[in-house]
Design a protein around this motif. Structure first.
Motif, mmCIF file in Angstrom:
data_model
loop_
_atom_site.group_PDB
_atom_site.id
_atom_site.type_symbol
_atom_site.label_atom_id
_atom_site.label_comp_id
_atom_site.label_asym_id
_atom_site.label_seq_id
_atom_site.Cartn_x
_atom_site.Cartn_y
_atom_site.Cartn_z
ATOM 1 N N VAL A 54 0.872 -1.170 0.000
ATOM 2 C CA VAL A 54 0.000 0.000 0.000
ATOM 3 C C VAL A 54 0.913 1.226 0.000
ATOM 4 O O VAL A 54 1.725 1.401 0.908
ATOM 5 C CB VAL A 54 -0.921 -0.003 1.240
ATOM 6 N N LEU A 55 0.815 2.058 -1.049
ATOM 7 C CA LEU A 55 1.709 3.211 -1.186
ATOM 8 C C LEU A 55 1.062 4.471 -0.611
ATOM 9 O O LEU A 55 1.731 5.279 0.026
ATOM 10 C CB LEU A 55 2.075 3.406 -2.657
ATOM 11 N N ASP A 56 -0.254 4.644 -0.870
ATOM 12 C CA ASP A 56 -0.980 5.773 -0.281
ATOM 13 C C ASP A 56 -2.214 5.245 0.427
ATOM 14 O O ASP A 56 -2.931 4.396 -0.120
ATOM 15 C CB ASP A 56 -1.435 6.753 -1.386
ATOM 16 N N LEU A 57 -2.472 5.784 1.616
ATOM 17 C CA LEU A 57 -3.629 5.320 2.383
ATOM 18 C C LEU A 57 -4.925 5.854 1.795
ATOM 19 O O LEU A 57 -4.960 6.980 1.292
ATOM 20 C CB LEU A 57 -3.525 5.806 3.831
ATOM 21 N N PRO A 58 -6.003 5.098 1.902
ATOM 22 C CA PRO A 58 -7.303 5.639 1.509
ATOM 23 C C PRO A 58 -7.768 6.668 2.542
ATOM 24 O O PRO A 58 -7.313 6.628 3.692
ATOM 25 C CB PRO A 58 -8.225 4.409 1.539
ATOM 26 N N PRO A 59 -8.682 7.567 2.166
ATOM 27 C CA PRO A 59 -9.194 8.553 3.125
ATOM 28 C C PRO A 59 -9.765 7.865 4.360
ATOM 29 O O PRO A 59 -10.418 6.828 4.243
ATOM 30 C CB PRO A 59 -10.319 9.251 2.345
ATOM 31 N N GLY A 60 -9.498 8.455 5.529
ATOM 32 C CA GLY A 60 -10.044 7.909 6.779
ATOM 33 C C GLY A 60 -9.110 6.934 7.463
ATOM 34 O O GLY A 60 -9.322 6.567 8.614
ATOM 35 N N PHE A 61 -8.051 6.495 6.779
ATOM 36 C CA PHE A 61 -7.134 5.498 7.355
ATOM 37 C C PHE A 61 -5.911 6.156 7.992
ATOM 38 O O PHE A 61 -5.515 7.247 7.599
ATOM 39 C CB PHE A 61 -6.662 4.537 6.273
ATOM 40 N N GLU A 62 -5.322 5.473 8.950
ATOM 41 C CA GLU A 62 -4.040 5.899 9.504
ATOM 42 C C GLU A 62 -3.125 4.679 9.616
ATOM 43 O O GLU A 62 -3.596 3.532 9.644
ATOM 44 C CB GLU A 62 -4.227 6.560 10.865
ATOM 45 N N THR A 63 -1.825 4.961 9.695
ATOM 46 C CA THR A 63 -0.847 3.878 9.793
ATOM 47 C C THR A 63 -0.686 3.465 11.253
ATOM 48 O O THR A 63 -0.546 4.318 12.129
ATOM 49 C CB THR A 63 0.506 4.363 9.251
ATOM 50 N N ILE A 64 -0.709 2.160 11.494
ATOM 51 C CA ILE A 64 -0.468 1.672 12.860
ATOM 52 C C ILE A 64 1.001 1.292 13.019
ATOM 53 O O ILE A 64 1.627 1.570 14.023
ATOM 54 C CB ILE A 64 -1.308 0.403 13.162
ATOM 55 N N ALA A 65 1.540 0.606 11.997
ATOM 56 C CA ALA A 65 2.906 0.079 12.126
ATOM 57 C C ALA A 65 3.617 0.133 10.784
ATOM 58 O O ALA A 65 2.975 0.148 9.729
ATOM 59 C CB ALA A 65 2.858 -1.355 12.640
ATOM 60 N N ARG A 66 4.953 0.162 10.852
ATOM 61 C CA ARG A 66 5.748 0.162 9.616
ATOM 62 C C ARG A 66 6.924 -0.797 9.766
ATOM 63 O O ARG A 66 7.267 -1.219 10.888
ATOM 64 C CB ARG A 66 6.246 1.576 9.310
ATOM 65 N N THR A 67 7.519 -1.134 8.633
ATOM 66 C CA THR A 67 8.784 -1.867 8.644
ATOM 67 C C THR A 67 9.781 -1.001 7.876
ATOM 68 O O THR A 67 9.416 0.078 7.392
ATOM 69 C CB THR A 67 8.674 -3.230 7.933
ATOM 70 N N ASP A 68 11.004 -1.473 7.714
ATOM 71 C CA ASP A 68 12.001 -0.682 6.975
ATOM 72 C C ASP A 68 11.512 -0.341 5.570
ATOM 73 O O ASP A 68 11.796 0.725 5.051
ATOM 74 C CB ASP A 68 13.321 -1.460 6.887
ATOM 75 N N HIS A 69 10.784 -1.287 4.951
ATOM 76 C CA HIS A 69 10.411 -1.080 3.556
ATOM 77 C C HIS A 69 8.910 -0.986 3.329
ATOM 78 O O HIS A 69 8.472 -0.816 2.196
ATOM 79 C CB HIS A 69 11.011 -2.192 2.688
ATOM 80 N N SER A 70 8.106 -1.146 4.369
ATOM 81 C CA SER A 70 6.653 -0.965 4.232
ATOM 82 C C SER A 70 6.211 0.165 5.152
ATOM 83 O O SER A 70 6.036 -0.032 6.353
ATOM 84 C CB SER A 70 5.887 -2.232 4.648
ATOM 85 N N PRO A 71 6.013 1.365 4.589
ATOM 86 C CA PRO A 71 5.600 2.482 5.446
ATOM 87 C C PRO A 71 4.207 2.265 6.043
ATOM 88 O O PRO A 71 3.864 2.839 7.061
ATOM 89 C CB PRO A 71 5.619 3.683 4.500
#
Ligand code: XMP
Length: 528
Positions: free
Chosen positions: A153-170
């Motif tokens: 997933v490169l850009d989040l859809p509206p209404g979403f937020e990121t919970i966790a990331r890895t070195d290569h998966s934002p």
């Protein structure tokens, strides 16, 4: 897989009653291990079953799930022909957890952007949790997860937020708390993500609000009802092989429809030493349903004459099986249903619409065109250990509950090359020695399977003062949880020595015994 006239797909849910316990549905986008998700949830004592990815939202709603999990899958969501679920399932107000492809699909249809990841991630990967989420409740902020993806997933859809990331998966884990939509890029269902079950637990209990009330006993109750619903007043035949799967299926169907059921045991001649007699004896002692015992040894052997290709063997055996059943049925008057003890790994390994085919398991893909029965397959969603539990619940004897799996085509796929009576007999003798020694060593229950394979190879030996020239025989012993992956068993050397000595002494046609030290993958458990 099976022709259109046969209702073989128990994932067609329209006619099912819907379970009394809370239900979490898994939409299958074609992951080899989609059922693992359902199984993990069942282990949390919440009922879970798998349905095809394109099940219409209306049908999903009618099943009243408390949660939906979107599985992973091999496709890229932005490519033509990629599997697409009904987007309306995201608007049912039911919490959704997308895993890998499932998350990418969700992001894609909700207005985010999915594409090839800059760096692909495979295997153990470090993960940082940066945002509070019900999904990660009680978990550390730094974790190791199991990844296997080329897209992200490169850009989040509206209404979403990121919970966790890895070195290569934002965006390795995402959420829209308001709509209760969640996604994870890693695989919580595999044992390599040891805390993955906590994510599933949080989803099922915290997010979906399920209650842990489901047990195998509930499965037995529900499956009994389902069989009753499917069969109505119809006549039912059960293909009894003597193994735990078909025996438990017979017991369950008998519980559901009583003497509408007749069991048929076809001796195709590919059974192990003394097995046919044992099946009949066990059956007569433990069941009170009529048993038709068909001796079809000659005709099966004739059908396999000069056949050496494994898939062709399976196809012919599967086809002959059904023909025998049709003949028995014709003699009995109208029969509408055929019970089979098909398990989930049989289904997945024969290839579903979305998962790749490994080999044709004879009770699934080997069914011929134009088959006239409808199939009743109450265990199509279960794994072996789950069926053992069902068998125990149904009161089947221990020796049956703990019987090792035995393939439908039997010894025909363990005599490599052409199957002849002479070779079958050689294999039976060697195999019975092996089984006797493994039981004597007290190792039976630790093994998933143990058996001999007769190789189409002759090798030189020496007996007394003379040269011998006989077959090579392979010993295969594996440990496994569900047959989908397996490890070769580290049998004690003394045991192997005894087995080799006894086989070469007591079965003169065999001059050499070898031990198979290959795991699955890359090999399969059976040699053919
Ligand atoms: P493989 O050889 O595919 O086997 O690793 C996995 C498990 O399935 C059993 N098996 C079969 N069972 N019909 C069956 O009912 C079949 O055609 C068949 N082929 C393999 C195998 O013994 C192992 O437990």
């Amino acid at each position: 897989m099976v022709d259109a006239g046969v209702q073989a797909d128990s994932t067609k849910l329209a006619d099912s009653q819907g379970p009394a316990a809370d239900l979490v549905l898994v939409l299958d986008f074609g992951a080899q291990y989609a059922q693992l998700i359902a199984r993990r949830i069942r282990e949390l004592r919440v009922y879970s079953r798998i349905v095809p990815y394109d099940t219409p939202a209306e049908q999903v709603r009618n099943l009243r799930p408390k949660g939906i999990v979107l599985s992973g899958g091999p496709a890229s969501v932005y490519e033509d022909g990629a599997p697409q679920a009904d987007p309306a399932i995201l608007q049912l107000g039911v919490p959704v957890l997308g895993i890998c492809y499932g998350m990418q699909w969700m992001a894609h249809v909700l207005g985010g952007r999915t594409g090839p990841a800059a760096v692909r991630e495979y295997g153990r990967t470090r993960l940082w949790v940066e945002q509070d989420s019900a999904l990660f409740d009680g978990l550390e902020r730094r974790l190791l997860c199991w990844m296997s993806h080329g897209d992200a997933v490169l850009d989040l859809p509206p209404g979403f937020e990121t919970i966790a990331r890895t070195d290569h998966s934002p965006h390795a884990a995402i959420q829209d708390r308001r709509r209760r939509l969640y996604g994870v890029q890693f695989h919580p269902e595999v044992s390599h993500t040891p805390w993955g079950v906590d994510v599933l637990r949080n989803f099922v209990f915290e997010v979906c609000g399920c209650a842990p009330t489901w047990t195998m006993r509930s499965f037995v109750e529900e499956a009994t009802e389902r069989v009753r619903g499917q069969v109505g007043g119809g006549r039912v035949l059960c293909a009894l092989s003597g193994g735990v799967d078909s025996s438990a299926a017979a017991a369950l169907v008998h519980r559901a429809v009583g003497d509408q059921l007749t069991c048929v045991f076809v001796d195709h001649g590919f059974l192990r030493k003394g097995e046919a007699e044992q099946v009949v004896r066990t059956f007569r002692d433990h069941f009170r349903v009529p048993l038709v015992h068909v001796d079809a040894r000659r005709r099966f052997l004739e059908r396999l004459q000069a056949v050496t290709d494994p898939e062709e063997k399976r196809r012919r055996i599967g086809e002959e099986f059904i023909r025998v059943f049709e003949e028995v049925a014709a003699r009995m008057g109208p029969v509408d249903f055929l019970v089979q003890g098909t398990l989930y790994p049989d289904v997945i390994e024969s290839g579903t619409r979305t998962a790749a085919r490994i080999k044709t398991h004879h009770n699934v893909g080997g069914l011929p065109e134009g088959m006239r029965f409808q199939l009743v397959e109450p265990f199509r969603e279960l794994f072996k250990d789950e069926v053992r539990e069902v068998a125990r619940q149904l009161g089947l004897p221990d020796e049956l509950v703990w019987r090792h799996p035995f393939p439908g085509p039997g010894l025909a796929i363990r005599v490599l090359g052409e199957v002849t009576e002479e070779r079958l007999e050689i294999l039976r003798e060697a195999d019975s020695i092996l089984l006797e020694e493994v039981r004597r060593a007290g190792l039976w229950r630790e093994l998933w399977q143990v058996f001999c394979v007769l190789l189409p190879v002759r090798t030189v030996g020496v007996a007394g003062d003379s040269r011998t020239y006989g077959y090579a025989c392979a010993v295969r012993a594996v440990t496994s949880e569900d047959g989908m992956t397996a490890d070769w068993a580290r049998l004690p050397h003394e045991l192997l020595e005894t087995v080799a000595a006894r086989i070469t002494r007591e079965v003169p046609a065999i001059t050499r015994v070898v031990y198979d030290v290959t795991s699955k993958p890359p090999a399969t458990i059976e040699w053919e």
